[in-house]
Design a protein around this motif. Sequence first.
Motif, PDB file in Angstrom:
ATOM      1  N   GLU A  95       0.826  -1.207   0.000  1.00 11.63           N
ATOM      2  CA  GLU A  95       0.000   0.000   0.000  1.00 11.63           C
ATOM      3  C   GLU A  95       0.856   1.251   0.000  1.00 11.63           C
ATOM      4  O   GLU A  95       0.548   2.244  -0.668  1.00 11.63           O
ATOM      5  N   LYS A  96       1.952   1.200   0.747  1.00  9.39           N
ATOM      6  CA  LYS A  96       2.878   2.323   0.757  1.00  9.39           C
ATOM      7  C   LYS A  96       3.483   2.531  -0.624  1.00  9.39           C
ATOM      8  O   LYS A  96       3.616   3.665  -1.102  1.00  9.39           O
ATOM      9  N   ALA A  97       3.846   1.434  -1.295  1.00  3.41           N
ATOM     10  CA  ALA A  97       4.405   1.530  -2.642  1.00  3.41           C
ATOM     11  C   ALA A  97       3.389   2.127  -3.613  1.00  3.41           C
ATOM     12  O   ALA A  97       3.726   2.955  -4.462  1.00  3.41           O
ATOM     13  N   VAL A  98       2.117   1.708  -3.479  1.00  2.30           N
ATOM     14  CA  VAL A  98       1.066   2.250  -4.346  1.00  2.30           C
ATOM     15  C   VAL A  98       0.912   3.754  -4.119  1.00  2.30           C
ATOM     16  O   VAL A  98       0.829   4.536  -5.069  1.00  2.30           O
ATOM     17  N   SER A  99       0.879   4.159  -2.858  1.00  2.00           N
ATOM     18  CA  SER A  99       0.731   5.590  -2.557  1.00  2.00           C
ATOM     19  C   SER A  99       1.939   6.390  -3.023  1.00  2.00           C
ATOM     20  O   SER A  99       1.825   7.588  -3.314  1.00  2.00           O
ATOM     21  N   ASP A 100       3.101   5.739  -3.123  1.00  2.44           N
ATOM     22  CA  ASP A 100       4.313   6.419  -3.606  1.00  2.44           C
ATOM     23  C   ASP A 100       4.431   6.411  -5.125  1.00  2.44           C
ATOM     24  O   ASP A 100       5.413   6.900  -5.674  1.00  2.44           O
ATOM     25  N   GLY A 101       3.437   5.844  -5.809  1.00  3.12           N
ATOM     26  CA  GLY A 101       3.409   5.911  -7.273  1.00  3.12           C
ATOM     27  C   GLY A 101       3.939   4.692  -7.992  1.00  3.12           C
ATOM     28  O   GLY A 101       4.208   4.756  -9.194  1.00  3.12           O
ATOM     29  N   ALA A 102       4.057   3.556  -7.309  1.00  2.00           N
ATOM     30  CA  ALA A 102       4.651   2.371  -7.941  1.00  2.00           C
ATOM     31  C   ALA A 102       3.841   1.891  -9.138  1.00  2.00           C
ATOM     32  O   ALA A 102       4.414   1.542 -10.178  1.00  2.00           O
ATOM     33  N   VAL A 103       2.514   1.840  -9.013  1.00  2.00           N
ATOM     34  CA  VAL A 103       1.688   1.352 -10.114  1.00  2.00           C
ATOM     35  C   VAL A 103       1.859   2.233 -11.337  1.00  2.00           C
ATOM     36  O   VAL A 103       2.047   1.749 -12.468  1.00  2.00           O
ATOM     37  N   LEU A 125      -3.448  -6.100  -4.288  1.00  3.37           N
ATOM     38  CA  LEU A 125      -4.071  -5.065  -3.473  1.00  3.37           C
ATOM     39  C   LEU A 125      -5.199  -4.404  -4.256  1.00  3.37           C
ATOM     40  O   LEU A 125      -5.000  -3.973  -5.397  1.00  3.37           O
ATOM     41  N   PRO A 126      -6.403  -4.292  -3.695  1.00  2.00           N
ATOM     42  CA  PRO A 126      -7.519  -3.670  -4.409  1.00  2.00           C
ATOM     43  C   PRO A 126      -7.185  -2.260  -4.912  1.00  2.00           C
ATOM     44  O   PRO A 126      -7.593  -1.897  -6.025  1.00  2.00           O
ATOM     45  N   SER A 127      -6.455  -1.482  -4.130  1.00  2.00           N
ATOM     46  CA  SER A 127      -6.113  -0.119  -4.560  1.00  2.00           C
ATOM     47  C   SER A 127      -5.239  -0.145  -5.804  1.00  2.00           C
ATOM     48  O   SER A 127      -5.399   0.683  -6.710  1.00  2.00           O
ATOM     49  N   ALA A 128      -4.309  -1.106  -5.873  1.00  2.68           N
ATOM     50  CA  ALA A 128      -3.432  -1.216  -7.036  1.00  2.68           C
ATOM     51  C   ALA A 128      -4.208  -1.719  -8.253  1.00  2.68           C
ATOM     52  O   ALA A 128      -4.058  -1.200  -9.368  1.00  2.68           O
ATOM     53  N   ALA A 129      -5.048  -2.750  -8.051  1.00  6.79           N
ATOM     54  CA  ALA A 129      -5.842  -3.290  -9.155  1.00  6.79           C
ATOM     55  C   ALA A 129      -6.766  -2.229  -9.736  1.00  6.79           C
ATOM     56  O   ALA A 129      -6.939  -2.123 -10.953  1.00  6.79           O
ATOM     57  N   GLU A 130      -7.358  -1.421  -8.868  1.00 17.12           N
ATOM     58  CA  GLU A 130      -8.251  -0.348  -9.334  1.00 17.12           C
ATOM     59  C   GLU A 130      -7.490   0.680 -10.158  1.00 17.12           C
ATOM     60  O   GLU A 130      -7.956   1.106 -11.225  1.00 17.12           O
ATOM     61  N   GLU A 131      -6.296   1.050  -9.698  1.00 14.88           N
ATOM     62  CA  GLU A 131      -5.500   2.029 -10.451  1.00 14.88           C
ATOM     63  C   GLU A 131      -5.064   1.461 -11.795  1.00 14.88           C
ATOM     64  O   GLU A 131      -5.058   2.173 -12.807  1.00 14.88           O
ATOM     65  N   MET A 132      -4.719   0.184 -11.825  1.00 14.83           N
ATOM     66  CA  MET A 132      -4.340  -0.445 -13.088  1.00 14.83           C
ATOM     67  C   MET A 132      -5.498  -0.418 -14.080  1.00 14.83           C
ATOM     68  O   MET A 132      -5.304  -0.156 -15.277  1.00 14.83           O
ATOM     69  N   GLY A 133      -6.705  -0.708 -13.582  1.00 16.62           N
ATOM     70  CA  GLY A 133      -7.876  -0.671 -14.447  1.00 16.62           C
ATOM     71  C   GLY A 133      -8.095   0.716 -15.032  1.00 16.62           C
ATOM     72  O   GLY A 133      -8.363   0.866 -16.221  1.00 16.62           O
ATOM     73  N   ARG A 134      -7.953   1.743 -14.186  1.00 21.92           N
ATOM     74  CA  ARG A 134      -8.142   3.124 -14.659  1.00 21.92           C
ATOM     75  C   ARG A 134      -7.101   3.508 -15.707  1.00 21.92           C
ATOM     76  O   ARG A 134      -7.383   4.300 -16.612  1.00 21.92           O
ATOM     77  N   MET A 135      -5.916   2.959 -15.591  1.00 21.08           N
ATOM     78  CA  MET A 135      -4.837   3.316 -16.517  1.00 21.08           C
ATOM     79  C   MET A 135      -4.860   2.519 -17.816  1.00 21.08           C
ATOM     80  O   MET A 135      -3.998   2.703 -18.674  1.00 21.08           O
ATOM     81  N   GLY A 136      -5.840   1.631 -17.982  1.00 22.74           N
ATOM     82  CA  GLY A 136      -5.935   0.860 -19.224  1.00 22.74           C
ATOM     83  C   GLY A 136      -5.026  -0.348 -19.272  1.00 22.74           C
ATOM     84  O   GLY A 136      -4.583  -0.763 -20.354  1.00 22.74           O
ATOM     85  N   ALA A 137      -4.768  -0.951 -18.109  1.00 24.70           N
ATOM     86  CA  ALA A 137      -3.862  -2.094 -18.063  1.00 24.70           C
ATOM     87  C   ALA A 137      -4.414  -3.305 -18.800  1.00 24.70           C
ATOM     88  O   ALA A 137      -3.644  -4.101 -19.350  1.00 24.70           O
TER      89      ALA A 137
END
Length: 376
Positions: free
Chosen positions: A254-262, A288-300
Amino acid sequence: MKLILDEDDYSVQELDKAIIVSSLRELKIKESVPNESKCPMSGDIMGDPVAVASGQKSYSCFNWLLKILNGIKGFIDAAVLAPPDRSHLASLLDNMSCSLSDQKSSAKTLRWLTDEYPPYRNLFGDNEPVSKLLEPLAVPGDACLDLRLQGDIITTVLNIYLPDGNKKMVAENPRVIPSLIDALRIGTTMTKRNAVAALSKLSELDSNRTLIVESGALGPLIRLVGEGNLETMGNGCAAMYMLCRGPITDMYGEKAVSDGAVRVVLRKVMDGAFLDLLLPVLATLSRLPSAAEEMGRMGAVACLLKIMRKRGNKDRNAVESCAAILFNICSNDKDELKEVKQEEAANNTISTVAQMGTQRARRKATEILEMGNNVD
C-alpha cells in the motif's frame, strides 16, 4: 584476453597488443613508460614490433608491461596469502574521521580489501567498524559530500554484507539504510547500482524489510525504476518485489502504491520495456484492491491482453504474470471483464493461455473465463 605472464613468450596476438596499447593510452600513463618503449618521432607508446638498426624487432613495450604485471601479481599473491590485519583495518577506519584526503585514500583501500580479500569482510562483525566506515557520509544536507568517496563506502557496505553472520547486523546499524537511500538520490550511476544491490540483498531477510520500508526506501526505489537505467533496473525491481510480496507486507505494498509504484511500473510495461523485471512487481502489487483499481483506470487490461496475445509461448513467464494481474483486476472490477470477453471472442487469447500456458497461467486463465461466463 588471455595474457601469459612470461617475459620470454611474445606470442601475444595482434588484437591483444592493440588492446594493451589502447589501455595504456586510455589510462594516461604514457609518462611512466620507458623511453625505449616510445616512438622516437611521435613520443607515443609503440603498439607494434619496431625494427632497430641491427634488423631485429623490439618488443620493449611489452617486456616492460609484462614486468609490471608480474610485479602486481606478486603483490596480490602475497596479500591474499597473509591473514587479515586487524590493526591495519583499525587504522584505516580511524582515518575515516580525519581529513578528506585521508578518508578518500582509506575508503579506496577498504573497498579494494573487501572486494579482493573476503577474510576482511568478516572483521566487520559488529556495529563499531560499520559506524566508522560510514562516518564521512554523515554530512548535513549532503553539502560537501564527495561522490567518489561515497561510491567507495557504499561498495564496501555491499561487500561486507555478504558473510551470513553480517546480514542482520549490517541492516540494523542505524546509519546503513539511510546511507544507501541517500546514495539512490545523489550517487553516481555506479554508486546507485551498488546501493540498490545492497538494498535488494538486505530485503531478503524478513526482519530487514520493516527497517528498509520505514526508513523511506520505497520512494527512491520507485524513482530509480522510473529512470529505466539498465544497470539499476534488475536490483531495483528485485528490491521492490521483495518488499511488497507476501501477506505480511501488504502494508508495504500500500505504501508503494501511494508512492506511485503502479503508475511508474505500468507505464514502463506499456512501453514494452523490461517486462521480465517489471511484470512480477506489477503482479505482486495487483493483489491489493487499490493497485488493481488504479491499473484498471490506466488501461492495463488492453496492455496485458496484447502482451499475452503477442508473446504466447515465446515468453511463458511474462504471460503467466499477465494472467495473474488480469485475474486480480477482473476480480476487483467486473466491468473490466467486458473488454476481456471482447478479446476472447475475437482472438481466443485467454482460452489459448488456459490450454498452453504454465500451470499457474492455465489456472488463472481458467478462472478468468469462469468469471466471464458469469457476467452478461
